[in-house]
Motif scaffolding. Sequence first.
Motif, PDB file in Angstrom:
ATOM      1  N   MET A  25       0.841  -1.205   0.000  1.00 59.17           N
ATOM      2  CA  MET A  25       0.000   0.000   0.000  1.00 59.17           C
ATOM      3  C   MET A  25       0.877   1.256   0.000  1.00 59.17           C
ATOM      4  N   TYR A  26       1.951   1.227   0.760  1.00 63.25           N
ATOM      5  CA  TYR A  26       2.889   2.353   0.736  1.00 63.25           C
ATOM      6  C   TYR A  26       3.481   2.502  -0.665  1.00 63.25           C
ATOM      7  N   THR A  27       3.888   1.402  -1.255  1.00 69.22           N
ATOM      8  CA  THR A  27       4.479   1.439  -2.588  1.00 69.22           C
ATOM      9  C   THR A  27       3.489   1.977  -3.615  1.00 69.22           C
ATOM     10  N   LEU A  28       2.228   1.580  -3.508  1.00 66.15           N
ATOM     11  CA  LEU A  28       1.201   2.060  -4.433  1.00 66.15           C
ATOM     12  C   LEU A  28       1.025   3.572  -4.312  1.00 66.15           C
ATOM     13  N   PHE A  29       0.790   4.070  -3.092  1.00 73.48           N
ATOM     14  CA  PHE A  29       0.580   5.502  -2.908  1.00 73.48           C
ATOM     15  C   PHE A  29       1.833   6.303  -3.252  1.00 73.48           C
ATOM     16  N   ASN A  30       2.990   5.794  -2.919  1.00 74.43           N
ATOM     17  CA  ASN A  30       4.237   6.472  -3.237  1.00 74.43           C
ATOM     18  C   ASN A  30       4.437   6.552  -4.745  1.00 74.43           C
ATOM     19  N   SER A  31       4.136   5.477  -5.449  1.00 77.86           N
ATOM     20  CA  SER A  31       4.271   5.474  -6.905  1.00 77.86           C
ATOM     21  C   SER A  31       3.298   6.447  -7.557  1.00 77.86           C
ATOM     22  N   LEU A  32       2.064   6.484  -7.057  1.00 73.66           N
ATOM     23  CA  LEU A  32       1.079   7.417  -7.604  1.00 73.66           C
ATOM     24  C   LEU A  32       1.491   8.866  -7.359  1.00 73.66           C
ATOM     25  N   ALA A  33       1.951   9.168  -6.163  1.00 78.08           N
ATOM     26  CA  ALA A  33       2.399  10.531  -5.852  1.00 78.08           C
ATOM     27  C   ALA A  33       3.595  10.908  -6.708  1.00 78.08           C
ATOM     28  N   THR A  34       4.519   9.982  -6.900  1.00 75.17           N
ATOM     29  CA  THR A  34       5.690  10.244  -7.730  1.00 75.17           C
ATOM     30  C   THR A  34       5.273  10.507  -9.172  1.00 75.17           C
ATOM     31  N   LEU A  35       4.349   9.716  -9.681  1.00 72.89           N
ATOM     32  CA  LEU A  35       3.866   9.892 -11.051  1.00 72.89           C
ATOM     33  C   LEU A  35       3.188  11.249 -11.226  1.00 72.89           C
ATOM     34  N   VAL A  36       2.328  11.616 -10.281  1.00 64.64           N
ATOM     35  CA  VAL A  36       1.629  12.903 -10.355  1.00 64.64           C
ATOM     36  C   VAL A  36       2.624  14.060 -10.324  1.00 64.64           C
ATOM     37  N   LEU A  37       3.585  13.993  -9.429  1.00 63.33           N
ATOM     38  CA  LEU A  37       4.581  15.064  -9.340  1.00 63.33           C
ATOM     39  C   LEU A  37       5.467  15.127 -10.588  1.00 63.33           C
ATOM     40  N   TYR A  38       5.758  13.988 -11.157  1.00 60.16           N
ATOM     41  CA  TYR A  38       6.570  13.961 -12.373  1.00 60.16           C
ATOM     42  C   TYR A  38       5.812  14.596 -13.538  1.00 60.16           C
ATOM     43  N   VAL A  39       4.550  14.194 -13.716  1.00 59.89           N
ATOM     44  CA  VAL A  39       3.739  14.753 -14.811  1.00 59.89           C
ATOM     45  C   VAL A  39       3.528  16.246 -14.599  1.00 59.89           C
ATOM     46  N   ALA A  40       3.237  16.647 -13.356  1.00 62.14           N
ATOM     47  CA  ALA A  40       3.067  18.071 -13.069  1.00 62.14           C
ATOM     48  C   ALA A  40       4.366  18.832 -13.325  1.00 62.14           C
ATOM     49  N   GLY A  41       5.488  18.248 -12.972  1.00 68.11           N
ATOM     50  CA  GLY A  41       6.772  18.876 -13.225  1.00 68.11           C
ATOM     51  C   GLY A  41       7.058  19.048 -14.707  1.00 68.11           C
ATOM     52  N   MET A  42       6.680  18.052 -15.484  1.00 72.71           N
ATOM     53  CA  MET A  42       6.859  18.171 -16.928  1.00 72.71           C
ATOM     54  C   MET A  42       5.956  19.266 -17.492  1.00 72.71           C
ATOM     55  N   ALA A  43       4.749  19.387 -16.950  1.00 77.35           N
ATOM     56  CA  ALA A  43       3.799  20.382 -17.445  1.00 77.35           C
ATOM     57  C   ALA A  43       4.245  21.808 -17.115  1.00 77.35           C
ATOM     58  N   ILE A  44       4.798  22.013 -15.932  1.00 73.99           N
ATOM     59  CA  ILE A  44       5.197  23.367 -15.554  1.00 73.99           C
ATOM     60  C   ILE A  44       6.688  23.611 -15.778  1.00 73.99           C
ATOM     61  N   ASP A  45       7.348  22.630 -16.361  1.00 71.29           N
ATOM     62  CA  ASP A  45       8.749  22.747 -16.763  1.00 71.29           C
ATOM     63  C   ASP A  45       9.724  22.926 -15.599  1.00 71.29           C
ATOM     64  N   THR A  46       9.417  22.311 -14.462  1.00 71.13           N
ATOM     65  CA  THR A  46      10.365  22.265 -13.347  1.00 71.13           C
ATOM     66  C   THR A  46      10.158  20.955 -12.599  1.00 71.13           C
ATOM     67  N   MET A  47      11.251  20.305 -12.298  1.00 68.30           N
ATOM     68  CA  MET A  47      11.171  19.005 -11.632  1.00 68.30           C
ATOM     69  C   MET A  47      11.502  19.108 -10.147  1.00 68.30           C
ATOM     70  N   VAL A  48      11.554  20.319  -9.617  1.00 64.53           N
ATOM     71  CA  VAL A  48      11.925  20.528  -8.221  1.00 64.53           C
ATOM     72  C   VAL A  48      10.988  19.790  -7.257  1.00 64.53           C
ATOM     73  N   PRO A  49       9.642  19.897  -7.397  1.00 63.79           N
ATOM     74  CA  PRO A  49       8.774  19.157  -6.461  1.00 63.79           C
ATOM     75  C   PRO A  49       8.975  17.642  -6.525  1.00 63.79           C
ATOM     76  N   TYR A  50       9.184  17.126  -7.710  1.00 64.87           N
ATOM     77  CA  TYR A  50       9.430  15.694  -7.892  1.00 64.87           C
ATOM     78  C   TYR A  50      10.703  15.259  -7.166  1.00 64.87           C
ATOM     79  N   PHE A  51      11.771  16.007  -7.347  1.00 70.39           N
ATOM     80  CA  PHE A  51      13.041  15.662  -6.699  1.00 70.39           C
ATOM     81  C   PHE A  51      12.965  15.812  -5.183  1.00 70.39           C
ATOM     82  N   LEU A  52      12.302  16.854  -4.705  1.00 68.61           N
ATOM     83  CA  LEU A  52      12.142  17.040  -3.261  1.00 68.61           C
ATOM     84  C   LEU A  52      11.354  15.890  -2.642  1.00 68.61           C
ATOM     85  N   TYR A  53      10.280  15.481  -3.315  1.00 65.69           N
ATOM     86  CA  TYR A  53       9.485  14.364  -2.813  1.00 65.69           C
ATOM     87  C   TYR A  53      10.301  13.067  -2.829  1.00 65.69           C
TER      88      TYR A  53
END
Length: 117
Positions: A25-53
């Motif tokens: 369950m941790y792996t599932l939620f962590n993977s989903l959060a990572t995916l969301v932050l990665y896609v959001a980072g690509m959309a706004i052209d900064t990967m800082v939130p993804y790397f911080l998470y």
Amino acid sequence: MDWYLAVLKNYVGFSGRARRTEFWMYTLFNSLATLVLYVAGMAIDTMVPYFLYSVATFLPSLAVAFRRLHDTGRPAWWLLLGFVPFVGGIILIVFLASEGQEEANRYGANPKAVPAA
């Protein structure tokens, strides 16, 4: 979501045992959060939130993997098997998905037998 938060609260708990449900369950939620932050980072052209998470969840992820291997009776050194190309990751997934030992082992009591807090 409770499993995810429980792992984050025990972020440096490398001893003891973790149930399969806690780990996956941790792996599932962590993977989903990572995916969301990665896609959001690509959309706004900064990967800082993804790397911080990713940096913030590195220790909790490592700790829950340690405890999951402890539940199967294996020392955490087995995580190094993930560095073996091709088969190492597959074997590690099999170990992490295996049922834990029913009886208490050198890492502690069966987490299924211990009532939830």
